[in-house]
Design a protein around this motif. Structure first.
Motif, PDB file in Angstrom:
ATOM      1  N   VAL A 194       5.234  -1.416  -0.603  1.00 47.54           N
ATOM      2  CA  VAL A 194       5.082  -0.625   0.393  1.00 47.54           C
ATOM      3  C   VAL A 194       5.684   1.195   0.039  1.00 47.54           C
ATOM      4  N   TYR A 195       6.926   0.756  -0.814  1.00 41.69           N
ATOM      5  CA  TYR A 195       7.653   1.577  -1.399  1.00 41.69           C
ATOM      6  C   TYR A 195       7.608   2.669  -2.615  1.00 41.69           C
ATOM      7  N   ASP A 196       6.328   1.483  -3.400  1.00 37.80           N
ATOM      8  CA  ASP A 196       5.803   1.305  -4.613  1.00 37.80           C
ATOM      9  C   ASP A 196       4.904   2.537  -4.861  1.00 37.80           C
ATOM     10  N   HIS A 197       4.275   2.875  -3.005  1.00 36.81           N
ATOM     11  CA  HIS A 197       2.426   4.178  -3.213  1.00 36.81           C
ATOM     12  C   HIS A 197       2.645   4.525  -1.702  1.00 36.81           C
ATOM     13  N   ILE A 198       4.160   4.465  -1.039  1.00 36.06           N
ATOM     14  CA  ILE A 198       4.585   5.311   0.022  1.00 36.06           C
ATOM     15  C   ILE A 198       6.141   6.053  -0.193  1.00 36.06           C
ATOM     16  N   ASP A 199       5.972   7.200  -0.018  1.00 36.39           N
ATOM     17  CA  ASP A 199       7.789   7.821   0.010  1.00 36.39           C
ATOM     18  C   ASP A 199       8.407   7.631   1.483  1.00 36.39           C
ATOM     19  N   PRO A 200       9.045   6.605   1.698  1.00 33.43           N
ATOM     20  CA  PRO A 200       9.338   6.906   2.752  1.00 33.43           C
ATOM     21  C   PRO A 200       9.946   8.094   3.468  1.00 33.43           C
ATOM     22  N   HIS A 201      10.718   8.845   2.905  1.00 31.76           N
ATOM     23  CA  HIS A 201      11.406  10.256   2.929  1.00 31.76           C
ATOM     24  C   HIS A 201      10.064  10.585   3.599  1.00 31.76           C
ATOM     25  N   THR A 202       8.954  11.411   2.896  1.00 29.17           N
ATOM     26  CA  THR A 202       8.097  12.395   3.336  1.00 29.17           C
ATOM     27  C   THR A 202       6.840  11.254   3.661  1.00 29.17           C
ATOM     28  N   TRP A 203       6.717  10.435   3.387  1.00 29.60           N
ATOM     29  CA  TRP A 203       5.846   9.614   3.782  1.00 29.60           C
ATOM     30  C   TRP A 203       3.875   9.782   2.804  1.00 29.60           C
ATOM     31  N   GLU A 204       4.576  10.858   1.717  1.00 29.16           N
ATOM     32  CA  GLU A 204       4.185  11.154   1.006  1.00 29.16           C
ATOM     33  C   GLU A 204       3.107   9.756   0.216  1.00 29.16           C
ATOM     34  N   GLN A 205       1.608   9.972   0.006  1.00 32.01           N
ATOM     35  CA  GLN A 205       1.123   8.035  -0.568  1.00 32.01           C
ATOM     36  C   GLN A 205       1.134   8.803  -1.698  1.00 32.01           C
ATOM     37  N   GLY A 206       1.176   7.520  -2.496  1.00 30.04           N
ATOM     38  CA  GLY A 206      -0.365   7.886  -4.236  1.00 30.04           C
ATOM     39  C   GLY A 206      -1.089   7.015  -3.608  1.00 30.04           C
ATOM     40  N   GLU A 207      -2.058   6.688  -5.276  1.00 26.17           N
ATOM     41  CA  GLU A 207      -3.203   6.068  -5.371  1.00 26.17           C
ATOM     42  C   GLU A 207      -2.976   4.730  -4.373  1.00 26.17           C
ATOM     43  N   LEU A 208      -3.595   3.825  -3.628  1.00 25.04           N
ATOM     44  CA  LEU A 208      -3.461   2.736  -2.482  1.00 25.04           C
ATOM     45  C   LEU A 208      -3.845   1.232  -3.414  1.00 25.04           C
ATOM     46  N   PRO A 209      -3.019   0.291  -3.585  1.00 25.70           N
ATOM     47  CA  PRO A 209      -3.676  -0.984  -4.452  1.00 25.70           C
ATOM     48  C   PRO A 209      -4.706  -1.522  -3.055  1.00 25.70           C
ATOM     49  N   GLU A 210      -4.728  -2.511  -3.240  1.00 27.62           N
ATOM     50  CA  GLU A 210      -5.488  -3.127  -2.474  1.00 27.62           C
ATOM     51  C   GLU A 210      -4.838  -4.000  -1.198  1.00 27.62           C
ATOM     52  N   GLU A 211      -4.259  -4.015  -1.695  1.00 24.57           N
ATOM     53  CA  GLU A 211      -2.856  -4.157  -0.821  1.00 24.57           C
ATOM     54  C   GLU A 211      -1.458  -3.874  -0.496  1.00 24.57           C
ATOM     55  N   ILE A 212      -1.207  -3.420   0.626  1.00 24.47           N
ATOM     56  CA  ILE A 212       0.178  -3.534   1.019  1.00 24.47           C
ATOM     57  C   ILE A 212       0.992  -4.114   1.840  1.00 24.47           C
ATOM     58  N   PHE A 213       2.224  -4.650   1.289  1.00 31.15           N
ATOM     59  CA  PHE A 213       3.334  -4.991   2.048  1.00 31.15           C
ATOM     60  C   PHE A 213       4.128  -4.323   1.776  1.00 31.15           C
ATOM     61  N   TYR A 214       4.983  -5.517   3.740  1.00 31.32           N
ATOM     62  CA  TYR A 214       5.742  -4.263   4.201  1.00 31.32           C
ATOM     63  C   TYR A 214       7.033  -5.479   4.165  1.00 31.32           C
ATOM     64  N   PRO A 215       8.345  -4.704   3.544  1.00 29.97           N
ATOM     65  CA  PRO A 215       9.617  -5.479   4.594  1.00 29.97           C
ATOM     66  C   PRO A 215      10.040  -5.936   5.936  1.00 29.97           C
ATOM     67  N   GLU A 216      10.701  -7.118   5.957  1.00 31.99           N
ATOM     68  CA  GLU A 216      10.883  -7.715   7.336  1.00 31.99           C
ATOM     69  C   GLU A 216      11.886  -7.818   8.114  1.00 31.99           C
ATOM     70  N   ASP A 217      12.187  -7.452   8.864  1.00 32.34           N
ATOM     71  CA  ASP A 217      13.287  -8.273  10.135  1.00 32.34           C
ATOM     72  C   ASP A 217      13.350  -9.192  10.251  1.00 32.34           C
ATOM     73  N   VAL A 218      13.782 -10.015   9.979  1.00 30.59           N
ATOM     74  CA  VAL A 218      13.600 -11.803  10.976  1.00 30.59           C
ATOM     75  C   VAL A 218      14.861 -11.774  11.558  1.00 30.59           C
ATOM     76  N   PRO A 219      14.945 -12.489  12.784  1.00 28.30           N
ATOM     77  CA  PRO A 219      15.710 -12.775  14.001  1.00 28.30           C
ATOM     78  C   PRO A 219      16.964 -13.753  12.586  1.00 28.30           C
ATOM     79  N   GLU A 220      18.639 -13.499  13.551  1.00 25.26           N
ATOM     80  CA  GLU A 220      19.631 -14.621  12.409  1.00 25.26           C
ATOM     81  C   GLU A 220      19.233 -15.480  13.922  1.00 25.26           C
ATOM     82  N   PRO A 221      19.830 -16.787  13.031  1.00 20.00           N
ATOM     83  CA  PRO A 221      19.683 -17.653  14.345  1.00 20.00           C
ATOM     84  C   PRO A 221      20.975 -17.172  15.491  1.00 20.00           C
TER      85      PRO A 221
END
Length: 533
Positions: A194-221
């Motif tokens: 996602v950060y290759d296509h959308i700036d996390p500081h400004t939320w400005e976007q470039g040309e978007l691909p067919e699929e966007i994937f985000y990081p995830e916060d997985v709970p610790e045991p």
């Protein structure tokens, strides 16, 4: 002004909105998708349940009336024994209307056999849900028309013997029969781009691909997940007795007016038959050695000391009768609580019925959590358990009937039997040409003397009645904490013209031979012969 301020902000839309119960939309593209055609629901029910993914469509409900059609695709439900992960894809099916605030029903994963409700885990460090994020600790995600939004969320794991769960919330009605895959490790999510296509500081976007994937916060045991495990409380009522069941706790309440004369503690002749039937229910419901607490209650008439004494004496009299009827194998305790725990509000127009409701003798005990169906026919009808198999997945159903009230049409769908519960989906539809507030409280059809906690909210006045037995089944409540509850029924507020907003209410199930029920739908009145699927 920045693009982030100008756009509508996406709060993990539909599913993610539901998982955090509210959020904002952000429109980053102008693409439009047409909703896919819906299959015939009756044919889908006859066919074997398909494998994942499962799809549901609905309208994203927003407070200012700007809403859009959306779709949630359930791709996977995995459990590693400690946590459970749901993987979904969200699609927006109409142009986004601009900056709007969305409010939807919270997501719940339900075991329809045990009545356990699993809620989304929250990261206490930043207060947001575990799972997919754009900025860690921020609930908002960029959302794009025509571009799938992948989303993951985490729950406590169900028991290992649970094979399917029922999904509710997000304005989609509900989805039964979601299979659980038991794994050692969760399936790895795609690498975030996602950060290759959308700036996390400004939320400005470039040309978007067919699929966007985000990081995830997985709970610790090792997280404390107890607050995210909740139980459903059911309430079944009859002229003789009512039964409240919440998790592994159950209470049979006998109406004192059927047991004792006014201001007396000596049981009437009719009390013996009521106690005999109560004992039959207890024998079936309880394991040997269970402690039964007999509790007396009065209405608020009379002094505190008089009520306390009378309630204690009535509890003792009921204990002696039930102990004699049951014989050995159980232990007993008695309590008198006077007028300290009123069920119905006194002093209103239905004061006489409310006071009669409050005069009661209760039998409180713990029951095994295993889901078992009642076989006994000698006991109290209100105390019987009715448990079917979990419902399989099916496509959307056809409307059974439509009724109207104050320019709002209510589309009533067939009831669905799922385990120990009935799931009732209705659709609220604005019949005018402008936005309309769904003010549906003030249930004219409310039974006099009904417990106050079952008559609140948009659908809180809803109840089901069996035509033959006259048993009343109220909307399930979910225990969310110490003496804290919420209705298992969705709230509806602003309705846009012409659009249907799905809402769900859940009830305890009747016996298997019951094939239809009468729905009392609050301000919409009585709707007979709703079929059960």
């Amino acid at each position: 002004m920045s693009q982030r301020a100008l756009g509508a902000i996406g709060a993990a839309l539909a599913l993610s909105l539901a998982l955090s119960s509210c959020g904002l939309l952000r429109d980053l593209t102008d693409a439009e998708d047409e909703p896919p055609p819906q299959e015939n629901s009756e044919q889908a029910q006859e066919d074997p349940a398909p494998e994942l993914p499962y799809t549901r469509q609905g309208r994203m409900f927003v407070e200012d009336g700007n809403d859009v059609a959306f779709e949630v695709v359930i791709n996977a439900l995995e459990s590693n024994g400690e946590y459970m992960m749901i993987d979904v894809t969200h699609n927006i099916l109409e142009p986004l209307p601009g900056t709007v605030t969305s409010t939807v029903a919270p997501i719940r994963m339900v075991d329809p056999l045990s009545g356990e409700v699993l809620r989304v885990l929250n990261n206490e460090e930043h207060g947001e849900n575990y799972g997919t994020y754009f900025e860690e600790g921020d609930p908002f995600l960029p959302t794009h028309e025509g571009l799938p939004l992948p989303m993951r969320r985490y729950f406590p794991a169900p028991s290992e013997d649970v094979q399917t769960l029922t999904f509710t919330g997000s304005g989609l009605g509900y989805v039964p029969g979601i299979p659980i895959t038991h794994v050692d490790e969760f399936t790895q999510a795609p690498e975030p781009n996602v950060y290759d296509h959308i700036d996390p500081h400004t939320w400005e976007q470039g040309e978007l691909p067919e699929e966007i994937f985000y990081p995830e916060d997985v709970p610790e045991p090792g997280l404390d997940v107890a607050p995210y495990r909740q139980s459903m409380e059911s309430f079944v009522d009859s002229p003789t007795a009512s039964t409240t069941r919440s998790g592994d706790q159950e209470t049979i309440a006998l109406h004192s007016d059927n047991m004792f004369e006014v201001d007396e503690a000596d049981p009437t002749d009719e009390a013996a038959e009521t106690i005999r039937r109560t004992a039959a229910s207890l024998r079936e419901n309880l394991a040997q050695g269970t402690e039964i607490t007999v509790i007396g209650h009065t209405d608020s008439t009379g002094s505190h000391s008089h009520n306390q004494t009378l309630s204690q004496e009535r509890a003792q009299a009921a204990r002696e009768l039930i102990e004699e009827e049951l014989g050995e194998g159980f232990t007993f305790a008695t309590e008198g609580r006077g007028a300290d725990e009123l069920l119905a509000q006194e002093g209103e127009d239905d004061d006489e019925e409310a006071r009669a409701r409050n005069r009661r003798v209760e039998f409180f005990y713990e029951v095994p959590m295993e889901a078992t169906d009642s076989q006994d026919t000698e006991g109290l009808e209100a105390a019987q358990r009715h448990v079917a198999d979990p419902a399989p997945y099916f496509e959307e159903m056809d409307v059974h009937t439509t009724v109207s009230h104050n320019d709002i049409d209510l589309n009533v769908y067939p009831l669905v039997r799922d385990g120990a519960y009935l799931f009732q989906v209705v659709g609220f539809q604005n019949a005018t040409l402008s936005d309309l507030e769904a003010d549906l409280e003030g249930d004219e059809a409310r039974l006099p003397g009904s417990p106050a906690q079952y008559a609140e909210g948009t659908m809180g006045g809803f109840r089901l009645e069996e035509a033959d037995s006259g048993l009343i089944r109220y909307v399930i409540r979910i225990s969310t904490g110490e003496e804290e509850y919420e209705d298992f029924a969705d709230e509806i507020h602003t309705l846009s013209p012409g659009e249907e907003y799905l809402a769900l209410a859940v009830f305890p199930a009747p016996a298997a031979e019951v094939t239809e029920m009468t729905l009392y739908a609050g301000a919409f009145g009585e709707i007979p012969r709703i079929p059960i699927q």
